[in-house]
Design an enzyme around this catalytic site. Structure first.
Site, short mmCIF file in Angstrom:
data_model
loop_
_atom_site.label_atom_id
_atom_site.label_comp_id
_atom_site.label_asym_id
_atom_site.label_seq_id
_atom_site.Cartn_x
_atom_site.Cartn_y
_atom_site.Cartn_z
N PRO A 2 95.42 -65.61 31.85
CA PRO A 2 96.58 -64.85 31.89
C PRO A 2 96.30 -63.46 30.84
O PRO A 2 95.48 -63.61 29.63
CB PRO A 2 97.57 -65.53 30.93
N GLU A 3 96.57 -62.51 31.48
CA GLU A 3 96.49 -61.27 30.65
C GLU A 3 97.67 -60.72 30.30
O GLU A 3 98.83 -61.40 30.44
CB GLU A 3 95.92 -60.07 31.65
N HIS A 90 98.35 -82.78 30.68
CA HIS A 90 98.13 -81.68 30.29
C HIS A 90 99.44 -80.57 29.79
O HIS A 90 99.47 -79.46 29.31
CB HIS A 90 97.42 -80.38 31.27
N ARG A 109 92.54 -76.39 29.80
CA ARG A 109 91.47 -76.21 29.12
C ARG A 109 91.69 -76.25 27.57
O ARG A 109 90.62 -76.33 26.71
CB ARG A 109 90.72 -75.13 29.51
#
Ligand code: ZN
Length: 270
Positions: A2-3, A90, A109
């Site tokens: 994500p930016e 998750h 992650r």
């Protein structure tokens, strides 16, 4: 990953559910992500009303009426899900509103983070203390930008990725803005003329703003049909397009420095 535009779009999506809502349930489902989750998160946020949601660089900020601010980072793979059909391995933090809406922070992650600070001291939160101006904010202007770059022998690409110079810019948007401006990524940051720096500032703002608009329109009601916030794809000018055609007719090239790819066009970027 994500930016900044994805985080901005995520905040807009969270705002549509959380602004003014009571946090009826706050449930961390593990003790840590990249860093430990504050042990008093549940106690301090449960029953609080969300008063404001905002963004600093790639961090999301959620404030409550108790003077607390939850700060999250999406890391490499984090995303928020709205009213997920089921909760999986998750989903590391659940927030349920008094109105029965459910939000889940999902991060396979686990490079993301969740932290809690007092709202009146948030600017002294460690990652923010040496951070440069917001690229979309009023403090990112050509005068200050030129002053910071003066005498710098480092490449303009490295300078733009340096969070102390400008906050929250990632590889994609740096590659795109340099191509829009016709500046070679390897050019020494301190050797670029003021008019070209002014164009670069405009390009950075334009490419981010366009991505935010595209994200908002791609994600109807800010969420994909499966409720995921914050990920959208866009056709880039150079990023990920090695061998493709640049707008100038040149061929997009890729080089790798320190494990990071740079996409650029040698014909129009000097
Ligand atoms: Zn070109």
């Amino acid at each position: 990953m994500p930016e900044l535009p994805e985080v901005e779009t995520t905040i807009a999506g969270l705002r549509s559910v959380l602004q003014g809502a009571v946090l009826a349930r706050v449930e961390p489902r593990r003790a840590d992500l990249r860093f430990p989750i504050p042990v008093d998160l549940r106690q301090r946020l449960t029953g609080a009303t969300v008063t404001n949601l905002s963004r600093r660089a790639k961090y999301g900020l959620i404030e409550t009426d108790r003077g607390d601010m939850m700060i999250f980072h999406l890391g490499m793979s984090g995303r928020w899900r709205i009213d997920p059909a089921e909760i999986g391995a998750h989903d590391h933090l659940l927030l349920e509103t008094g109105g029965g809406r459910l939000l889940s922070l999902n991060d396979p992650r686990r490079f993301g983070s969740i932290d809690l600070v007092r709202s009146d001291t948030w600017t002294s939160y460690a990652p923010f203390t040496r951070m440069g101006p917001e690229p979309l904010g009023p403090d990112f202007d050509v005068a200050r930008f030129a002053a910071v770059l003066e005498g710098k022998a480092t490449s303009i690409k490295a300078a733009l990725l340096d969070q102390r110079i400008v906050a929250g810019l990632g590889n994609i948007y740096v590659c795109e803005a340099l191509n829009m401006t016709g500046i070679a990524p390897t050019r020494a940051a301190g050797k670029i003329s003021r008019p070209r720096l002014a164009l670069l500032v405009e390009s950075i703002r334009d490419v981010l703003a366009a991505a935010i608009v595209a994200g908002g329109s791609t994600l109807r009601d800010y969420a994909r049909p499966d409720g995921e916030l914050g990920y959208f794809s866009k056709q880039w000018r150079v990023y990920g397009r090695e061998g493709g055609l640049c707008a100038c007719g040149g061929t997009v090239q890729r080089r790798v420095d320190g494990g990071r790819s740079t996409f650029f066009c040698p014909k129009c970027q000097k």
